[in-house]
Structures are given as C-alpha cells and as structure tokens.
Design an enzyme around this catalytic site. Structure first.
Site, PDB file in Angstrom:
ATOM      1  N   CYS A  53     -11.504 -10.181  -5.026  1.00 54.79           N
ATOM      2  CA  CYS A  53     -10.988 -10.326  -3.301  1.00 54.79           C
ATOM      3  C   CYS A  53     -11.705  -8.832  -2.279  1.00 54.79           C
ATOM      4  O   CYS A  53     -11.725  -8.990  -1.131  1.00 54.79           O
ATOM      5  CB  CYS A  53     -10.307 -11.006  -2.002  1.00 54.79           C
ATOM      6  SG  CYS A  53      -8.609 -10.076  -1.960  1.00 54.79           S
ATOM      7  N   CYS A 105      -1.939 -12.449  -1.980  1.00 56.49           N
ATOM      8  CA  CYS A 105      -1.585 -11.712  -1.125  1.00 56.49           C
ATOM      9  C   CYS A 105      -0.875 -10.605  -0.413  1.00 56.49           C
ATOM     10  O   CYS A 105      -0.780  -9.565  -0.781  1.00 56.49           O
ATOM     11  CB  CYS A 105      -2.834 -11.271   0.390  1.00 56.49           C
ATOM     12  SG  CYS A 105      -3.692 -13.211   0.641  1.00 56.49           S
TER      13      CYS A 105
HETATM   14 FE1  FES Z   1      -7.696 -10.522  -0.748  1.00 56.68          FE
HETATM   15 FE2  FES Z   1      -5.449 -11.435   1.145  1.00 56.68          FE
HETATM   16  S1  FES Z   1      -7.805 -12.204   0.603  1.00 56.68           S
HETATM   17  S2  FES Z   1      -5.408  -9.750  -0.177  1.00 56.68           S
END
Ligand code: FES
Length: 143
Positions: free
Chosen positions: A34, A103
């Site tokens: 991400c 996360c």
């Molecule tokens: Fe990357 Fe939450 S989407 S840490």
C-alpha cells in the site's frame, strides 16, 4: 464495520506526532503493497521510554494505531514496550474493521524497529531480545 469513536479521535487528533531530535532509537517500517510508511522515535533513559514521536505516511487506521501505540508505551520500560501487540493496540481503540487489521501491525513493528536501533546504538545485538524485525516488504502486511 465503521471506525470506532476512538479510532476517529486518534486519526483526527493524533498524539505524539513529529520527530524527536534527541531520540536514541529510530525505527522505520513500511508496507510496499500500500506504500504506507511509519517512523518511530524513542528517547530512552534508565531503561524507560521517556518520550516518543511518530510520523506515519499512511492510511487513517495506521495513523490511529501509531498514535495509540505511542500513548501505550510512553513511560513504560523497553521490555514492556516490546510486549505491546497490535491486538492490544486494536483493543485499546475498540477494534478495527477486518480489512484494516494489517495496518495495526505497522505500529507494533515500528516500536520493535526503534527498540532494535536503541540496542544497536548501545552495542547490543537486538535480535535475541527483539527478534527479527521484518524489513519493508517482508512484514505481516504482506501475508
Ligand atoms: Fe497501508 Fe493501512 S492501508 S497501512
């Protein structure tokens, strides 16, 4: 599942944000999937975490969990800080939606990375104490 009030509060008003110029332990972990990055600064004196700051370049859940994690380790010994799990951080925030659980792992790993750096600066091999802190790209976020 919506975010809890506590998550929203820590996201909107994160505690302990920034850098610590006199930190004696700095750790950075990241999630290459991400692209989120978390950096944790700790100032340890007499084995106690006197001060802590963080910078999170990431999603709201990552910001809220790092904020709560800093609150939970401030004033604690290094050993106590190492015992903090992402589960405990999530519980303190009244939970996270399942898709956001990964996360919260960033906060746990960032503390471990900062403590590892603290030990290394003192000439102590952190691996037997802290364990292997995954480098960016290897952490549980990628599981
Ligand atoms: Fe990357 Fe939450 S989407 S840490």
């Amino acid at each position: 599942m919506a975010y809890s009030e506590k998550v929203m509060d820590h996201f909107a008003n994160p505690r302990n944000v920034g850098e610590l110029p006199d930190a004696n332990g700095v750790g950075e972990v990241g999630n290459s999937k991400c692209g989120d990055i978390m950096r944790m600064y700790i100032k340890v004196e007499d084995n106690v975490i006197q001060d802590v700051r963080f910078k999170t370049f990431g999603c709201g859940a990552a910001i809220a969990t790092s904020s709560m994690a800093t609150e939970l380790i401030k004033g604690k010994t290094v050993e106590e800080a190492l015992k903090l799990t992402n589960k405990a951080v999530m519980e303190a925030l009244d939970g996270l939606p399942p898709v956001k659980v990964h996360c919260s792992v960033l906060a746990e790993q960032a503390i471990k990375a900062a403590v590892s750096d603290y030990y290394r600066r003192r000439g102590v091999d952190p691996t037997p104490i802290v364990g292997q802190v995954p480098e960016c790209g290897e952490c549980a976020c990628h599981g």
